[in-house]
Design a protein around this motif. Structure first.
Motif, PDB file in Angstrom:
ATOM      1  N   LEU A 170       0.832  -1.192   0.000  1.00 33.99           N
ATOM      2  CA  LEU A 170       0.000   0.000   0.000  1.00 33.99           C
ATOM      3  C   LEU A 170       0.871   1.248   0.000  1.00 33.99           C
ATOM      4  CD1 LEU A 170      -2.759  -0.940   2.622  1.00 33.99           C
ATOM      5  CD2 LEU A 170      -2.805  -1.257   0.137  1.00 33.99           C
ATOM      6  N   THR A 171       0.293   2.352  -0.455  1.00 37.67           N
ATOM      7  CA  THR A 171       0.934   3.661  -0.355  1.00 37.67           C
ATOM      8  C   THR A 171       0.585   4.292   0.993  1.00 37.67           C
ATOM      9  OG1 THR A 171      -0.968   4.846  -1.266  1.00 37.67           O
ATOM     10  CG2 THR A 171       0.655   3.973  -2.843  1.00 37.67           C
ATOM     11  N   ALA A 214      -7.867  -3.643  14.620  1.00 40.24           N
ATOM     12  CA  ALA A 214      -7.263  -4.175  13.395  1.00 40.24           C
ATOM     13  C   ALA A 214      -6.084  -5.062  13.754  1.00 40.24           C
ATOM     14  CB  ALA A 214      -6.816  -3.044  12.481  1.00 40.24           C
ATOM     15  N   LEU A 215      -6.052  -6.262  13.194  1.00 41.55           N
ATOM     16  CA  LEU A 215      -4.914  -7.159  13.330  1.00 41.55           C
ATOM     17  C   LEU A 215      -4.362  -7.375  11.925  1.00 41.55           C
ATOM     18  CD1 LEU A 215      -3.154  -8.963  15.115  1.00 41.55           C
ATOM     19  CD2 LEU A 215      -4.761 -10.833  14.666  1.00 41.55           C
ATOM     20  N   LEU A 216      -3.200  -6.768  11.666  1.00 42.75           N
ATOM     21  CA  LEU A 216      -2.611  -6.732  10.331  1.00 42.75           C
ATOM     22  C   LEU A 216      -1.266  -7.450  10.395  1.00 42.75           C
ATOM     23  CD1 LEU A 216      -3.451  -2.969   9.710  1.00 42.75           C
ATOM     24  CD2 LEU A 216      -4.830  -4.967   9.058  1.00 42.75           C
ATOM     25  N   THR A 217      -1.211  -8.636   9.837  1.00 44.59           N
ATOM     26  CA  THR A 217      -0.074  -9.517  10.082  1.00 44.59           C
ATOM     27  C   THR A 217       0.862  -9.616   8.882  1.00 44.59           C
ATOM     28  OG1 THR A 217      -1.175 -11.528   9.291  1.00 44.59           O
ATOM     29  CG2 THR A 217      -1.553 -10.898  11.586  1.00 44.59           C
ATOM     30  N   LEU A 218       2.086 -10.060   9.160  1.00 46.98           N
ATOM     31  CA  LEU A 218       3.055 -10.485   8.160  1.00 46.98           C
ATOM     32  C   LEU A 218       3.426  -9.400   7.163  1.00 46.98           C
ATOM     33  CD1 LEU A 218       1.614 -14.062   7.608  1.00 46.98           C
ATOM     34  CD2 LEU A 218       3.753 -13.489   8.749  1.00 46.98           C
ATOM     35  N   SER A 219       3.666  -8.195   7.670  1.00 51.20           N
ATOM     36  CA  SER A 219       4.200  -7.133   6.816  1.00 51.20           C
ATOM     37  C   SER A 219       5.710  -7.294   6.707  1.00 51.20           C
ATOM     38  CB  SER A 219       3.876  -5.759   7.411  1.00 51.20           C
ATOM     39  OG  SER A 219       2.487  -5.538   7.419  1.00 51.20           O
ATOM     40  N   GLY A 258       6.463  -0.784   1.146  1.00 53.87           N
ATOM     41  CA  GLY A 258       7.355  -1.907   1.385  1.00 53.87           C
ATOM     42  C   GLY A 258       7.717  -2.035   2.853  1.00 53.87           C
ATOM     43  N   PRO A 259       9.021  -2.130   3.166  1.00 57.03           N
ATOM     44  CA  PRO A 259       9.425  -2.324   4.555  1.00 57.03           C
ATOM     45  C   PRO A 259       9.180  -1.124   5.460  1.00 57.03           C
ATOM     46  CG  PRO A 259      11.334  -2.035   3.137  1.00 57.03           C
ATOM     47  CD  PRO A 259      10.150  -2.176   2.228  1.00 57.03           C
ATOM     48  N   ASP A 260       8.761   0.003   4.890  1.00 54.09           N
ATOM     49  CA  ASP A 260       8.431   1.184   5.700  1.00 54.09           C
ATOM     50  C   ASP A 260       6.966   1.198   6.126  1.00 54.09           C
ATOM     51  OD1 ASP A 260      11.064   2.099   5.115  1.00 54.09           O
ATOM     52  OD2 ASP A 260      10.343   2.926   3.214  1.00 54.09           O
ATOM     53  N   ALA A 261       6.202   0.207   5.692  1.00 53.02           N
ATOM     54  CA  ALA A 261       4.749   0.248   5.871  1.00 53.02           C
ATOM     55  C   ALA A 261       4.333   0.173   7.327  1.00 53.02           C
ATOM     56  CB  ALA A 261       4.095  -0.887   5.081  1.00 53.02           C
ATOM     57  N   THR A 278       5.887   1.156  10.052  1.00 50.63           N
ATOM     58  CA  THR A 278       6.114   2.452  10.711  1.00 50.63           C
ATOM     59  C   THR A 278       5.038   3.449  10.318  1.00 50.63           C
ATOM     60  OG1 THR A 278       8.501   2.093  10.820  1.00 50.63           O
ATOM     61  CG2 THR A 278       7.731   4.370  10.966  1.00 50.63           C
ATOM     62  N   ALA A 279       4.730   3.506   9.024  1.00 43.06           N
ATOM     63  CA  ALA A 279       3.696   4.419   8.551  1.00 43.06           C
ATOM     64  C   ALA A 279       2.338   4.072   9.149  1.00 43.06           C
ATOM     65  CB  ALA A 279       3.625   4.388   7.028  1.00 43.06           C
ATOM     66  N   ALA A 280       2.020   2.782   9.242  1.00 45.77           N
ATOM     67  CA  ALA A 280       0.734   2.372   9.813  1.00 45.77           C
ATOM     68  C   ALA A 280       0.663   2.713  11.297  1.00 45.77           C
ATOM     69  CB  ALA A 280       0.520   0.879   9.589  1.00 45.77           C
ATOM     70  N   CYS A 281       1.763   2.508  12.018  1.00 44.09           N
ATOM     71  CA  CYS A 281       1.793   2.895  13.440  1.00 44.09           C
ATOM     72  C   CYS A 281       1.454   4.368  13.601  1.00 44.09           C
ATOM     73  CB  CYS A 281       3.176   2.628  14.028  1.00 44.09           C
ATOM     74  SG  CYS A 281       3.464   0.939  14.509  1.00 44.09           S
ATOM     75  N   GLU A 282       2.110   5.188  12.801  1.00 45.02           N
ATOM     76  CA  GLU A 282       1.872   6.636  12.880  1.00 45.02           C
ATOM     77  C   GLU A 282       0.426   6.965  12.537  1.00 45.02           C
ATOM     78  OE1 GLU A 282       4.708   8.132  10.141  1.00 45.02           O
ATOM     79  OE2 GLU A 282       6.435   7.886  11.496  1.00 45.02           O
ATOM     80  N   SER A 283      -0.082   6.347  11.477  1.00 41.82           N
ATOM     81  CA  SER A 283      -1.422   6.676  11.012  1.00 41.82           C
ATOM     82  C   SER A 283      -2.491   6.266  12.015  1.00 41.82           C
ATOM     83  CB  SER A 283      -1.668   5.993   9.655  1.00 41.82           C
ATOM     84  OG  SER A 283      -2.833   6.486   9.051  1.00 41.82           O
ATOM     85  N   PHE A 284      -2.389   5.057  12.553  1.00 41.97           N
ATOM     86  CA  PHE A 284      -3.379   4.619  13.544  1.00 41.97           C
ATOM     87  C   PHE A 284      -3.246   5.428  14.841  1.00 41.97           C
ATOM     88  CE2 PHE A 284      -3.818   0.807  10.885  1.00 41.97           C
ATOM     89  CZ  PHE A 284      -5.178   0.581  10.978  1.00 41.97           C
ATOM     90  N   SER A 285      -2.020   5.699  15.265  1.00 42.15           N
ATOM     91  CA  SER A 285      -1.818   6.461  16.514  1.00 42.15           C
ATOM     92  C   SER A 285      -2.363   7.876  16.388  1.00 42.15           C
ATOM     93  CB  SER A 285      -0.327   6.505  16.861  1.00 42.15           C
ATOM     94  OG  SER A 285       0.171   5.210  17.129  1.00 42.15           O
TER      95      SER A 285
END
Length: 330
Positions: free
Chosen positions: A181-182, A200-205, A237-240, A242-249
């Protein structure tokens, strides 16, 4: 160069090896484990609507091959806080509604539904009607306490996901989704989930780290090229994670992370071989100058794999986001 359609490590998207690759490697890459995208093509795991004649790119064989490793890797430590949150939600006695985004063959439901108590209704989202049918047929029928589990299927686009689409749900799940995802799409996902008061449980990134028991000087070079390939076209990619943590927080959710590595050895040799071909192929696609050395590297690694001598840890991360409950989660 290789002529393939598309993939990333998560293995959601099919790829067909070109003639040169087929000649170079007797065992072709299973659709879903290959390296590259056609110019302008985006990850189909976005669940965008597909035309009636659009060829499916998902790979049942690859998803089946990796299911055992995925199940063994997912973080069980995140289940207790999730169970506590779900048990304390208003209206929980009426049953749990779960949306599974990019469900593929339904492996997430097969892993999670039997680990949660109470009646459950799973809404499976995918763009491929064949996979949706397979996931529905192969879904579990009972929860951890023997309660009934039911399913329905939907086709749609995660980029257009809204809180209204999740109305009445308590949980959103996905596997190997975030890294294709972007940032905008992750923000859309986080907005929809938190707006509906879901967890949300988002696994295996993909975490961007690979460790071989028998290190080779090319390991780091290929990993760097693979990670750059993962970031093509604005994908995270591998930054996802971190980005998701920021976005949900930022949207008020409490976020927890746990590692979920694949630990591949002789018992997983078929998966390891397919993963290796895709991993090296993506690195070469990103840096064509690596091809000669990388092909030699791949032949040596595949020989070690066939001999039962190869062991590798492919790092992933699981994310649990606990949103503030709202009327949409009741």
């Amino acid at each position: 160069m290789r002529e393939t359609t598309m993939t990333q490590h998560g293995g959601k998207i099919a790829a067909q090896p070109g003639p040169r690759e087929a000649a170079d490697h007797a065992d072709s890459v299973i659709a879903g484990a290959g390296p590259t995208a056609r110019p302008g093509e985006r990850a189909t795991v976005r669940l965008r609507d597909a035309g009636p004649d659009e060829q499916a790119r998902y790979a049942p064989e690859w998803l089946e091959l990796r299911e055992g490793a995925d199940a063994g890797a997912r973080s069980g430590d995140l289940l207790d806080p999730l169970r506590i949150r779900l048990a304390n939600l208003p209206g929980r006695s009426e049953g749990l509604v779960v949306h599974d985004l990019g469900c593929g063959t339904g492996s997430m439901g097969r892993w999670l539904a039997p680990r949660l108590d109470g009646a459950q209704h799973w809404i499976l989202h995918d763009r491929d009607p064949y996979l949706l049918h397979f996931a529905a047929v192969a879904s579990p029928r009972s929860a951890a306490d023997g309660s009934r589990v039911t399913v329905e299927t939907r086709r749609g686009d995660v980029a257009r996901l809204t809180p209204d689409a999740l109305a009445g749900a308590q949980l959103v799940t996905a596997s190997a989704l975030l890294d294709v995802l972007t940032r905008e799409e992750i923000d859309t996902l986080a907005t929809a989930v938190t707006g509906a008061g879901c967890s949300a449980l988002l696994t295996l990134s993909v975490a961007g780290r690979v460790e071989f028991a028998d290190a080779d000087p090319m390991d780091a070079e290929l990993a760097e090229a693979f990670n750059a390939h993962q970031r093509r076209g604005g994908l995270l990619g591998p930054d996802a994670v971190t980005a998701a943590c920021e976005s949900f927080s930022e949207r008020g959710a409490t976020v927890r992370l746990n590692p979920s590595p694949w630990r591949l050895g002789p018992a997983e040799s078929a998966l390891t071989a397919q993963w290796l071909r895709g991993w090296v192929g993506a690195a070469i696609e990103e840096r064509p100058e690596l091809e000669a050395r990388a092909d030699r590297y791949l032949r040596e690694r595949l020989a070690a794999c066939a001999a039962g001598e190869l062991r590798v840890v492919v790092h992933h991360t699981d994310l649990l986001a606990l949103s503030r409950p709202t009327g949409g989660a009741a």
